[in-house]
Design a protein around this motif. Sequence first.
Motif, PDB file in Angstrom:
ATOM      1  N   LYS A 254      11.408 -18.767   0.538  1.00  0.00           N
ATOM      2  CA  LYS A 254      11.839 -19.961   1.263  1.00  0.00           C
ATOM      3  C   LYS A 254      12.792 -19.620   2.405  1.00  0.00           C
ATOM      4  O   LYS A 254      13.102 -20.476   3.227  1.00  0.00           O
ATOM      5  CB  LYS A 254      12.536 -20.932   0.293  1.00  0.00           C
ATOM      6  N   ASP A 255      13.265 -18.363   2.436  1.00  0.00           N
ATOM      7  CA  ASP A 255      14.205 -17.947   3.477  1.00  0.00           C
ATOM      8  C   ASP A 255      13.544 -17.945   4.849  1.00  0.00           C
ATOM      9  O   ASP A 255      12.310 -18.032   4.968  1.00  0.00           O
ATOM     10  CB  ASP A 255      14.747 -16.537   3.184  1.00  0.00           C
ATOM     11  N   ALA A 256      14.362 -17.815   5.878  1.00  0.00           N
ATOM     12  CA  ALA A 256      13.837 -17.716   7.244  1.00  0.00           C
ATOM     13  C   ALA A 256      12.951 -16.475   7.358  1.00  0.00           C
ATOM     14  O   ALA A 256      13.229 -15.444   6.734  1.00  0.00           O
ATOM     15  CB  ALA A 256      14.989 -17.620   8.232  1.00  0.00           C
ATOM     16  N   PRO A 257      11.851 -16.552   8.137  1.00  0.00           N
ATOM     17  CA  PRO A 257      10.915 -15.429   8.263  1.00  0.00           C
ATOM     18  C   PRO A 257      11.584 -14.120   8.679  1.00  0.00           C
ATOM     19  O   PRO A 257      11.183 -13.047   8.225  1.00  0.00           O
ATOM     20  CB  PRO A 257       9.937 -15.906   9.339  1.00  0.00           C
ATOM     21  N   VAL A 258      12.604 -14.194   9.530  1.00  0.00           N
ATOM     22  CA  VAL A 258      13.284 -12.987   9.981  1.00  0.00           C
ATOM     23  C   VAL A 258      14.027 -12.363   8.799  1.00  0.00           C
ATOM     24  O   VAL A 258      14.870 -12.998   8.177  1.00  0.00           O
ATOM     25  CB  VAL A 258      14.291 -13.306  11.117  1.00  0.00           C
ATOM     26  N   GLY A 259      13.667 -11.143   8.480  1.00  0.00           N
ATOM     27  CA  GLY A 259      14.333 -10.431   7.389  1.00  0.00           C
ATOM     28  C   GLY A 259      13.742 -10.684   6.016  1.00  0.00           C
ATOM     29  O   GLY A 259      14.174 -10.072   5.041  1.00  0.00           O
TER      30      GLY A 259
ATOM     31  N   GLY B 279      11.961  -7.559   4.598  1.00  0.00           N
ATOM     32  CA  GLY B 279      12.930  -6.549   4.177  1.00  0.00           C
ATOM     33  C   GLY B 279      13.573  -6.897   2.844  1.00  0.00           C
ATOM     34  O   GLY B 279      13.765  -6.026   1.984  1.00  0.00           O
ATOM     35  N   ALA B 280      13.886  -8.179   2.667  1.00  0.00           N
ATOM     36  CA  ALA B 280      14.502  -8.629   1.414  1.00  0.00           C
ATOM     37  C   ALA B 280      13.541  -8.456   0.239  1.00  0.00           C
ATOM     38  O   ALA B 280      13.931  -8.018  -0.849  1.00  0.00           O
ATOM     39  CB  ALA B 280      14.919 -10.090   1.547  1.00  0.00           C
ATOM     40  N   LEU B 281      12.269  -8.780   0.469  1.00  0.00           N
ATOM     41  CA  LEU B 281      11.269  -8.637  -0.592  1.00  0.00           C
ATOM     42  C   LEU B 281      11.070  -7.174  -0.970  1.00  0.00           C
ATOM     43  O   LEU B 281      10.989  -6.836  -2.157  1.00  0.00           O
ATOM     44  CB  LEU B 281       9.936  -9.245  -0.142  1.00  0.00           C
TER      45      LEU B 281
ATOM     46  N   LYS C 216      13.197  -4.744  -0.585  1.00  0.00           N
ATOM     47  CA  LYS C 216      14.413  -4.273  -1.246  1.00  0.00           C
ATOM     48  C   LYS C 216      14.442  -4.712  -2.708  1.00  0.00           C
ATOM     49  O   LYS C 216      14.907  -3.976  -3.592  1.00  0.00           O
ATOM     50  CB  LYS C 216      15.638  -4.826  -0.508  1.00  0.00           C
ATOM     51  N   LEU C 217      13.923  -5.905  -2.976  1.00  0.00           N
ATOM     52  CA  LEU C 217      13.891  -6.435  -4.333  1.00  0.00           C
ATOM     53  C   LEU C 217      12.819  -5.768  -5.192  1.00  0.00           C
ATOM     54  O   LEU C 217      13.067  -5.384  -6.343  1.00  0.00           O
ATOM     55  CB  LEU C 217      13.642  -7.949  -4.291  1.00  0.00           C
ATOM     56  N   LEU C 218      11.617  -5.609  -4.619  1.00  0.00           N
ATOM     57  CA  LEU C 218      10.459  -5.194  -5.422  1.00  0.00           C
ATOM     58  C   LEU C 218      10.229  -3.682  -5.482  1.00  0.00           C
ATOM     59  O   LEU C 218       9.711  -3.193  -6.487  1.00  0.00           O
ATOM     60  CB  LEU C 218       9.193  -5.877  -4.890  1.00  0.00           C
ATOM     61  N   ALA C 219      10.570  -2.966  -4.420  1.00  0.00           N
ATOM     62  CA  ALA C 219      10.276  -1.527  -4.387  1.00  0.00           C
ATOM     63  C   ALA C 219      10.825  -0.772  -5.599  1.00  0.00           C
ATOM     64  O   ALA C 219      10.101   0.025  -6.215  1.00  0.00           O
ATOM     65  CB  ALA C 219      10.779  -0.915  -3.078  1.00  0.00           C
ATOM     66  N   PRO C 220      12.099  -0.997  -5.994  1.00  0.00           N
ATOM     67  CA  PRO C 220      12.610  -0.268  -7.168  1.00  0.00           C
ATOM     68  C   PRO C 220      11.913  -0.659  -8.477  1.00  0.00           C
ATOM     69  O   PRO C 220      11.975   0.079  -9.454  1.00  0.00           O
ATOM     70  CB  PRO C 220      14.094  -0.676  -7.214  1.00  0.00           C
ATOM     71  N   LEU C 221      11.281  -1.842  -8.484  1.00  0.00           N
ATOM     72  CA  LEU C 221      10.633  -2.344  -9.702  1.00  0.00           C
ATOM     73  C   LEU C 221       9.125  -2.105  -9.706  1.00  0.00           C
ATOM     74  O   LEU C 221       8.437  -2.519 -10.641  1.00  0.00           O
ATOM     75  CB  LEU C 221      10.893  -3.852  -9.839  1.00  0.00           C
ATOM     76  N   ASP C 222       8.614  -1.470  -8.666  1.00  0.00           N
ATOM     77  CA  ASP C 222       7.168  -1.352  -8.481  1.00  0.00           C
ATOM     78  C   ASP C 222       6.475  -0.733  -9.696  1.00  0.00           C
ATOM     79  O   ASP C 222       5.570  -1.324 -10.284  1.00  0.00           O
ATOM     80  CB  ASP C 222       6.878  -0.523  -7.221  1.00  0.00           C
TER      81      ASP C 222
ATOM     82  N   SER D 279       3.883 -13.504  -2.394  1.00  0.00           N
ATOM     83  CA  SER D 279       4.778 -12.663  -1.585  1.00  0.00           C
ATOM     84  C   SER D 279       4.050 -11.551  -0.854  1.00  0.00           C
ATOM     85  O   SER D 279       4.574 -10.967   0.088  1.00  0.00           O
ATOM     86  CB  SER D 279       5.867 -12.053  -2.474  1.00  0.00           C
ATOM     87  N   ARG D 280       2.836 -11.271  -1.275  1.00  0.00           N
ATOM     88  CA  ARG D 280       2.084 -10.146  -0.716  1.00  0.00           C
ATOM     89  C   ARG D 280       1.897 -10.247   0.796  1.00  0.00           C
ATOM     90  O   ARG D 280       1.947  -9.244   1.513  1.00  0.00           O
ATOM     91  CB  ARG D 280       0.719 -10.064  -1.417  1.00  0.00           C
ATOM     92  N   ILE D 281       1.669 -11.444   1.273  1.00  0.00           N
ATOM     93  CA  ILE D 281       1.358 -11.632   2.692  1.00  0.00           C
ATOM     94  C   ILE D 281       2.538 -11.268   3.594  1.00  0.00           C
ATOM     95  O   ILE D 281       2.376 -11.033   4.793  1.00  0.00           O
ATOM     96  CB  ILE D 281       0.914 -13.098   2.946  1.00  0.00           C
ATOM     97  N   GLU D 282       3.740 -11.186   3.011  1.00  0.00           N
ATOM     98  CA  GLU D 282       4.935 -10.899   3.802  1.00  0.00           C
ATOM     99  C   GLU D 282       5.061  -9.422   4.172  1.00  0.00           C
ATOM    100  O   GLU D 282       5.769  -9.075   5.121  1.00  0.00           O
ATOM    101  CB  GLU D 282       6.194 -11.324   3.031  1.00  0.00           C
ATOM    102  N   LEU D 283       4.400  -8.540   3.418  1.00  0.00           N
ATOM    103  CA  LEU D 283       4.540  -7.104   3.646  1.00  0.00           C
ATOM    104  C   LEU D 283       3.300  -6.529   4.310  1.00  0.00           C
ATOM    105  O   LEU D 283       2.175  -6.811   3.890  1.00  0.00           O
ATOM    106  CB  LEU D 283       4.799  -6.369   2.322  1.00  0.00           C
ATOM    107  N   GLU D 284       3.501  -5.722   5.342  1.00  0.00           N
ATOM    108  CA  GLU D 284       2.373  -5.120   6.058  1.00  0.00           C
ATOM    109  C   GLU D 284       1.592  -4.195   5.132  1.00  0.00           C
ATOM    110  O   GLU D 284       0.360  -4.183   5.140  1.00  0.00           O
ATOM    111  CB  GLU D 284       2.902  -4.332   7.266  1.00  0.00           C
TER     112      GLU D 284
END
Length: 218
Positions: A14-19, A22-24, A26-32, A76-81
């Motif tokens: 729900k956050d603003a598109p800018v950033g 990066g937030a996603l 930062k949240l998901l990479a360590p839990l992948d 959330s997938r669509i947010e990451l390249e």
Amino acid sequence: CLWTLAAILKETLKDAPVGRAGALKKLLAPLDAVLEGFYSAILLHHFDSHHYTSPYSEATNNLISFIDLLEALLVSRIELELPLRCQRILFLKVSYVLNVISSSIPYVIKKKFILLLKKCVLYKSREDANGGSLFLQTPSLCEDMLALSNAVLQVVNLTWLNQIPLSGKSSYFGSSETAPGRDSQGASDQTVLRALSLVVLKALEFKIHNSATAAEIK
């Protein structure tokens, strides 16, 4: 923990598109790796056990929380390249979900998984609408959709559909059997019937469009 992670994911989206990407990340990479392991461990469970006989049991509620998390990961997938493995796992290991749907787990779980599969097969259309044929630029999504389509068509070619109830009672896909005291018109869950039909049709459509030879299409 599952509920909390899903809630954080939804709020981040729900956050603003800018950033946001990066937030996603930062949240998901360590839990992948952890989430992929969770997926395999949870969905390879023996769902015929007594823990899942009631739709109100703690085990059933935990599984519902996991489905909510899978849905949040899909959105959330669509947010990451370059999507993370945990955002792709539902496509790549969809056979686990197909097995759960045909198990003796409560109907409410089957229905949630079927509707989640529907969102998976509609994901391509949503991404195209958001990014103008982004699908052609993301090989991972093409690979994932092909994996999902192959798995779905493989089980449909067997007797999988015949094992799928269309209500919490005794009406089954392809069967005229109805629940006691109800007419045949009202026995089936039309939402599930439409979702299942769409999943099969979309899998077939994608497979045909991505088949190399005429023989394979036939």
